[in-house]
Design a protein around this motif. Structure first.
Motif, PDB file in Angstrom:
ATOM      1  N   LEU A 210       0.845  -1.184   0.000  1.00 51.66           N
ATOM      2  CA  LEU A 210       0.000   0.000   0.000  1.00 51.66           C
ATOM      3  C   LEU A 210       0.886   1.241   0.000  1.00 51.66           C
ATOM      4  O   LEU A 210       1.783   1.367   0.836  1.00 51.66           O
ATOM      5  CB  LEU A 210      -0.920   0.018   1.226  1.00 51.66           C
ATOM      6  N   MET A 211       0.629   2.134  -0.968  1.00 52.90           N
ATOM      7  CA  MET A 211       1.463   3.322  -1.128  1.00 52.90           C
ATOM      8  C   MET A 211       0.670   4.602  -0.981  1.00 52.90           C
ATOM      9  O   MET A 211      -0.521   4.651  -1.261  1.00 52.90           O
ATOM     10  CB  MET A 211       2.140   3.312  -2.513  1.00 52.90           C
ATOM     11  N   ARG A 212       1.379   5.636  -0.572  1.00 56.67           N
ATOM     12  CA  ARG A 212       0.833   6.993  -0.549  1.00 56.67           C
ATOM     13  C   ARG A 212       2.000   7.972  -0.619  1.00 56.67           C
ATOM     14  O   ARG A 212       2.980   7.825   0.112  1.00 56.67           O
ATOM     15  CB  ARG A 212       0.030   7.251   0.729  1.00 56.67           C
ATOM     16  N   ALA A 213       1.910   8.927  -1.533  1.00 55.96           N
ATOM     17  CA  ALA A 213       2.898  10.008  -1.647  1.00 55.96           C
ATOM     18  C   ALA A 213       4.327   9.490  -1.741  1.00 55.96           C
ATOM     19  O   ALA A 213       5.238  10.018  -1.103  1.00 55.96           O
ATOM     20  CB  ALA A 213       2.756  10.973  -0.460  1.00 55.96           C
ATOM     21  N   GLY A 214       4.516   8.428  -2.535  1.00 52.74           N
ATOM     22  CA  GLY A 214       5.858   7.920  -2.765  1.00 52.74           C
ATOM     23  C   GLY A 214       6.437   7.073  -1.657  1.00 52.74           C
ATOM     24  O   GLY A 214       7.599   6.664  -1.726  1.00 52.74           O
ATOM     25  N   ARG A 215       5.658   6.805  -0.636  1.00 54.93           N
ATOM     26  CA  ARG A 215       6.122   5.995   0.492  1.00 54.93           C
ATOM     27  C   ARG A 215       5.259   4.755   0.663  1.00 54.93           C
ATOM     28  O   ARG A 215       4.099   4.726   0.257  1.00 54.93           O
ATOM     29  CB  ARG A 215       6.130   6.818   1.792  1.00 54.93           C
ATOM     30  N   LEU A 216       5.840   3.772   1.286  1.00 55.27           N
ATOM     31  CA  LEU A 216       5.140   2.515   1.528  1.00 55.27           C
ATOM     32  C   LEU A 216       4.460   2.561   2.885  1.00 55.27           C
ATOM     33  O   LEU A 216       5.117   2.735   3.923  1.00 55.27           O
ATOM     34  CB  LEU A 216       6.149   1.355   1.475  1.00 55.27           C
ATOM     35  N   LEU A 217       3.124   2.426   2.883  1.00 62.99           N
ATOM     36  CA  LEU A 217       2.378   2.412   4.129  1.00 62.99           C
ATOM     37  C   LEU A 217       2.341   1.026   4.753  1.00 62.99           C
ATOM     38  O   LEU A 217       2.263   0.889   5.981  1.00 62.99           O
ATOM     39  CB  LEU A 217       0.936   2.886   3.889  1.00 62.99           C
ATOM     40  N   ALA A 218       2.348  -0.026   3.920  1.00 61.53           N
ATOM     41  CA  ALA A 218       2.233  -1.384   4.455  1.00 61.53           C
ATOM     42  C   ALA A 218       2.711  -2.390   3.425  1.00 61.53           C
ATOM     43  O   ALA A 218       2.597  -2.178   2.218  1.00 61.53           O
ATOM     44  CB  ALA A 218       0.796  -1.682   4.855  1.00 61.53           C
ATOM     45  N   ASP A 219       3.249  -3.488   3.918  1.00 52.51           N
ATOM     46  CA  ASP A 219       3.649  -4.654   3.120  1.00 52.51           C
ATOM     47  C   ASP A 219       3.193  -5.864   3.913  1.00 52.51           C
ATOM     48  O   ASP A 219       3.870  -6.329   4.823  1.00 52.51           O
ATOM     49  CB  ASP A 219       5.171  -4.646   2.919  1.00 52.51           C
ATOM     50  N   ASP A 220       1.983  -6.362   3.587  1.00 52.43           N
ATOM     51  CA  ASP A 220       1.378  -7.384   4.441  1.00 52.43           C
ATOM     52  C   ASP A 220       0.253  -8.079   3.672  1.00 52.43           C
ATOM     53  O   ASP A 220      -0.044  -7.738   2.528  1.00 52.43           O
ATOM     54  CB  ASP A 220       0.826  -6.734   5.715  1.00 52.43           C
TER      55      ASP A 220
END
Length: 261
Positions: A210-220
């Motif tokens: 899950l991404m937002r603004a070029g960053r990874l919010l979650a990897d699950d």
């Protein structure tokens, strides 16, 4: 050198892309397990397409570590092992669907199965057999996208990277494509990385980035994300993660400045 991390089809550590003085991808670290369907989800403009171009080796100014099937992304030996379907159909509009596949199959050269069998299988995989002899220019947008997907399937890739392949498709065709994606992992061992901005597709994936603004919010996994955020749907889970990220931005304004400068 081949990586010892054999369980991952894609391995990223500190992956960063800066374009025009702006950080488009900021310090991403994640794994895409082999023989799984992994969804790359987030709003339009969050960096999904840039990340996919980095994975297939066509993105410039990439720093950090990015390995694909045990080799650095973009390595020449990966060209026959990685299939990539962009949002814009990449086929010839003045040829029929079958003629397009015949052409690309001849470019690929000898592979497992005969030329004709590969073309007919790819057409059937994307449910275009009945439109095989129609000029691509006369097909709908969704059908043209499926011709591009059929081309990618000709070479039986180990990794298939699909940039929003279900956009513009009706619910029946979307369901059919997702069934195909899971058959590819179950029957051929193919790894799929599929982007989308539609949260209801998240539950069709075995794992999520899950991404937002070029960053990874979650990897699950979807199940773990819902449990961790104490929500019932993936949309609510994503919104929970976004709210958490926004609170972190307020507490540390330099975080946002770094991503958007």
């Amino acid at each position: 050198m081949v990586s010892s991390d054999v369980a991952a089809a894609v391995r990223a550590d500190g992956l960063t892309v800066v374009r025009g003085g702006r950080t488009v991808l900021a310090d991403l670290s994640f794994r895409v397990p082999r023989s799984t369907v992994t969804g790359l989800l987030g709003p339009s403009g969050c960096g999904k397409s840039t990340l996919m171009r980095a994975v297939v080796g066509t993105q410039a100014k990439v720093t950090g570590t990015l390995e694909v099937l045990g080799h650095p992304a973009g390595t020449a030996s990966l060209r026959s092992r990685v299939g990539y379907v962009t949002q814009a159909p990449s086929v010839y509009s003045d040829l029929t669907a079958r003629q397009n596949l015949d052409y690309f199959a001849s470019v690929l050269g000898p592979a497992r199965g005969e030329h004709h069998e590969r073309v007919e299988r790819a057409l059937a995989d994307v449910d275009l057999t009945s439109h095989a002899d129609v000029l691509v220019g006369h097909l709908s947008g969704g059908q043209r996208s499926r011709v591009s997907l059929a081309v990618a399937l000709l070479g039986t890739p180990d990794l298939l990277v699909l940039d929003e392949p279900t956009v513009g498709l009706d619910p029946v065709l979307r369901r059919g494509l997702w069934d195909l994606f899971h058959r590819l992992t179950a029957e051929r061992g193919t790894t799929l990385l599929i982007s989308s901005h539609v949260m209801d597709e998240a539950d069709r994936c075995e794992r999520l980035l899950l991404m937002r603004a070029g960053r990874l919010l979650a990897d699950d996994t979807p199940e773990s994300l819902r449990a961790r955020t104490r929500t019932d749907t993936m949309e609510d889970a994503f919104l929970h993660l976004v709210d958490t990220a926004r609170r972190a931005e307020r507490d540390n304004p330099a975080w946002q400045e770094e991503t958007t400068r």
